[in-house]
Design a protein around this motif. Structure first.
Motif, PDB file in Angstrom:
ATOM      1  N   LEU A  45       0.831  -1.200   0.000  1.00 45.50           N
ATOM      2  CA  LEU A  45       0.000   0.000   0.000  1.00 45.50           C
ATOM      3  C   LEU A  45       0.868   1.254   0.000  1.00 45.50           C
ATOM      4  CD1 LEU A  45      -3.221   0.445   2.071  1.00 45.50           C
ATOM      5  CD2 LEU A  45      -1.536   2.274   2.025  1.00 45.50           C
ATOM      6  N   ALA A  46       1.934   1.245   0.803  1.00 40.67           N
ATOM      7  CA  ALA A  46       2.843   2.396   0.854  1.00 40.67           C
ATOM      8  C   ALA A  46       3.484   2.655  -0.500  1.00 40.67           C
ATOM      9  CB  ALA A  46       3.916   2.167   1.916  1.00 40.67           C
ATOM     10  N   ARG A  47       3.873   1.596  -1.180  1.00 38.31           N
ATOM     11  CA  ARG A  47       4.530   1.756  -2.484  1.00 38.31           C
ATOM     12  C   ARG A  47       3.548   2.262  -3.548  1.00 38.31           C
ATOM     13  NH1 ARG A  47       9.630  -0.465  -2.218  1.00 38.31           N
ATOM     14  NH2 ARG A  47       9.963  -1.666  -0.304  1.00 38.31           N
ATOM     15  N   VAL A  48       2.323   1.744  -3.513  1.00 38.59           N
ATOM     16  CA  VAL A  48       1.320   2.191  -4.480  1.00 38.59           C
ATOM     17  C   VAL A  48       1.025   3.680  -4.290  1.00 38.59           C
ATOM     18  CG1 VAL A  48      -1.109   1.979  -5.129  1.00 38.59           C
ATOM     19  CG2 VAL A  48       0.272  -0.080  -4.772  1.00 38.59           C
ATOM     20  N   LEU A  49       0.771   4.082  -3.049  1.00 41.92           N
ATOM     21  CA  LEU A  49       0.485   5.489  -2.774  1.00 41.92           C
ATOM     22  C   LEU A  49       1.711   6.366  -2.980  1.00 41.92           C
ATOM     23  CD1 LEU A  49      -1.829   5.233   0.350  1.00 41.92           C
ATOM     24  CD2 LEU A  49      -2.378   6.418  -1.777  1.00 41.92           C
ATOM     25  N   GLY A  50       2.866   5.874  -2.535  1.00 40.93           N
ATOM     26  CA  GLY A  50       4.083   6.668  -2.646  1.00 40.93           C
ATOM     27  C   GLY A  50       4.412   7.057  -4.071  1.00 40.93           C
ATOM     28  N   GLN A  51       4.200   6.143  -4.996  1.00 35.41           N
ATOM     29  CA  GLN A  51       4.495   6.436  -6.398  1.00 35.41           C
ATOM     30  C   GLN A  51       3.616   7.563  -6.918  1.00 35.41           C
ATOM     31  OE1 GLN A  51       3.962   3.073  -9.001  1.00 35.41           O
ATOM     32  NE2 GLN A  51       5.114   3.998 -10.659  1.00 35.41           N
ATOM     33  N   ASP A  52       2.343   7.515  -6.580  1.00 35.67           N
ATOM     34  CA  ASP A  52       1.415   8.536  -7.058  1.00 35.67           C
ATOM     35  C   ASP A  52       1.677   9.880  -6.375  1.00 35.67           C
ATOM     36  OD1 ASP A  52      -1.231  10.023  -7.398  1.00 35.67           O
ATOM     37  OD2 ASP A  52      -1.563   8.227  -8.605  1.00 35.67           O
ATOM     38  N   ILE A  53       1.933   9.840  -5.063  1.00 33.42           N
ATOM     39  CA  ILE A  53       2.212  11.077  -4.321  1.00 33.42           C
ATOM     40  C   ILE A  53       3.482  11.736  -4.847  1.00 33.42           C
ATOM     41  CG2 ILE A  53       2.841  11.988  -2.047  1.00 33.42           C
ATOM     42  CD1 ILE A  53       1.088   9.639  -0.906  1.00 33.42           C
ATOM     43  N   GLY A  54       4.493  10.917  -5.108  1.00 34.72           N
ATOM     44  CA  GLY A  54       5.747  11.451  -5.636  1.00 34.72           C
ATOM     45  C   GLY A  54       5.559  12.141  -6.980  1.00 34.72           C
ATOM     46  N   ALA A  55       4.710  11.564  -7.833  1.00 33.70           N
ATOM     47  CA  ALA A  55       4.459  12.177  -9.139  1.00 33.70           C
ATOM     48  C   ALA A  55       3.792  13.541  -8.980  1.00 33.70           C
ATOM     49  CB  ALA A  55       3.586  11.249  -9.979  1.00 33.70           C
ATOM     50  N   THR A  56       2.874  13.651  -8.014  1.00 29.18           N
ATOM     51  CA  THR A  56       2.196  14.920  -7.773  1.00 29.18           C
ATOM     52  C   THR A  56       3.161  15.969  -7.225  1.00 29.18           C
ATOM     53  OG1 THR A  56       0.074  13.839  -7.353  1.00 29.18           O
ATOM     54  CG2 THR A  56       0.357  16.042  -6.442  1.00 29.18           C
ATOM     55  N   LEU A  57       4.034  15.546  -6.308  1.00 31.50           N
ATOM     56  CA  LEU A  57       4.945  16.485  -5.658  1.00 31.50           C
ATOM     57  C   LEU A  57       6.210  16.751  -6.471  1.00 31.50           C
ATOM     58  CD1 LEU A  57       4.702  15.199  -1.963  1.00 31.50           C
ATOM     59  CD2 LEU A  57       3.645  17.263  -2.935  1.00 31.50           C
TER      60      LEU A  57
END
Length: 323
Positions: A45-57
C-alpha cells in the motif's frame, strides 16, 4: 530494487535540512518508513500510494522498511527524525496500541510526539472458520463459547495485534472467554484454522477469497458497517447483534515527527487526497483489502485521539498483557 536500496543508503548519509514552508518543498526525495517487511499489505500500500504522491509532488518517495517490535522500531526512528517533511511513517494500529501494551518500554505519545498528516484507509476483517467447521453462523460459535469457558479457540498473529484485539472485543460483547492461541503471523494461524485445530480467527480481507472459493474457509461475518461489495452474501457483525466493530478498524495513515510546519502537512495531505480520488488507485487499494477513508491533518489527529481511548479501554477491561 538495487537502485532503490542504494538511494535509501545515500539518503541515510545526508543530514536533515531545516524545514521550509515557502513553497520550495519538496526539493529532495521523501522517505516513507514502513514498520513491516517488504511484500506485506502495508508495504505494498505504501509503495502504491508513494508512487502517485511522488508524481504529484515532483519528487521520489522512497519506501524504507524498518521491521521489528510490531512496528515500534520504525515509529521511534521517525519520532527522532527532523520535522522537515522528508521522513514520514505509514502507521497502523500499532501506533496507538504499542504504548498501551508496553508502557514501561515504549515511551512515545502517539499524538503529542507526532504530526498526523492523513488517514488513507481502514482495513476491515473477516471472521473465518474452516470450510467444514460445525459453526455455520456466528451465532453457532457464540453459543458454543457461552457453554463453557475456553470451549472455543481463536488464532492470531500475536498478542496485541488487530486480530487479537478484535477477538477480545467479541468476547466482551458476547460475555464469553475463549482460548487465545497466538502464532508468529497470520499465515500459520490461518493454516490451523483451516485444519480445524483452531476454531476461528479474525482475518484481513486480502487473500481470503481464494480459500473461500476453494471451500477451505467459511466467512461468518465482516466487520464493516455495511455489507462488503466483495462478500455481499456475508452479514456484518452489526447485523448479527454486535455493533461497533467498524469503529475498531485498523487505520492506515501518514504521520510525521512532531513540529512539522502546517504548510508542509497540508501540501502532503493535498497530494495524498489527489491520489485517493483516482478510481484506479481506489480499486488497487480495494484489491489489497483496504477501504479508502481520507481524513486531513486535524481530523486525523482527532480520530487518533478517540481511537487511542477506545483501545485503552478495551485493553484495560479485557486485561490484555504484552508477551
Amino acid at each position: 530494487m538495487r537502485a532503490a536500496t542504494l538511494t535509501v543508503a545515500a539518503l541515510l548519509g545526508v543530514a536533515s535540512l531545516p524545514a521550509r514552508a515557502d513553497g520550495t518543498y519538496p526539493d529532495k526525495p521523501i522517505r516513507l518508513v514502513v514498520g513491516y517487511s517488504a511484500g506485506g499489505p502495508t508495504d505494498v500500500l505504501a509503495r502504491v500510494l508513494g508512487q502517485d504522491i511522488g508524481a504529484t509532488l515532483g519528487q521520489s518517495v522512497i519506501v524504507d522498511n524498518k521491521a521489528g517490535v510490531n512496528g515500534n522500531i520504525a515509529t521511534e526512528f521517525v519520532q527522532r527524525a527532523a520535522p522537515d517533511g522528508y521522513t514520514l511513517i505509514v502507521n497502523t494500529i500499532s501506533h496507538n496500541v504499542n504504548p498501551l501494551l508496553q508502557p514501561a518500554r515504549i515511551k512515545y505519545d502517539p499524538i503529542k510526539d507526532f504530526t498526523p498528516i492523513s488517514m488513507v484507509a481502514v482495513l476491515p476483517q473477516l471472521i473465518v472458520v474452516a470450510g467444514d467447521s460445525p459453526y455455520k453462523t456466528l451465532d453457532d460459535l457464540v453459543k458454543k463459547a457461552k457453554s463453557k469457558t475456553d470451549a472455543v479457540s481463536y488464532g492470531t498473529a500475536g498478542v496485541g495485534g488487530s486480530a487479537h484485539l478484535a477477538a477480545a472485543l467479541l468476547e466482551q460483547k458476547t460475555g464469553t472467554h475463549m482460548n487465545h492461541i497466538p502464532f508468529k503471523g497470520n499465515a500459520p494461524a490461518l493454516t490451523e484454522v483451516m485444519s480445524g485445530r483452531v476454531d476461528f480467527m479474525f482475518f484481513p480481507m486480502i487473500g481470503a477469497s481464494e480459500y473461500v472459493t476453494s471451500g477451505k474457509l467459511r466467512i461468518l461475518a465482516v466487520t464493516t458497517a455495511k455489507r462488503h461489495a466483495d462478500y455481499p452474501q456475508v452479514p456484518t457483525t452489526g447485523e448479527l447483534g454486535f455493533p461497533g466493530f467498524d469503529e475498531y478498524s485498523q487505520p492506515i495513515g501518514f504521520i510525521a515527527p512532531a513540529g512539522l510546519p502546517k504548510p508542509i502537512a497540508d501540501k502532503l495531505d493535498s497530494a495524498i487526497a489527489a491520489a485517493l480520488a483516482k478510481p484506479a488507485l481506489q480499486e488497487r487499494l480495494r484489491s489489497l483489502g483496504a477501504d479508502v477513508k481520507h481524513l486531513g491533518p486535524t481530523e486525523y489527529r482527532d480520530w487518533l485521539a478517540k481511537d487511542r481511548a477506545r483501545w485503552a479501554e478495551l485493553i484495560r477491561s479485557a486485561n490484555i498483557k504484552a508477551e
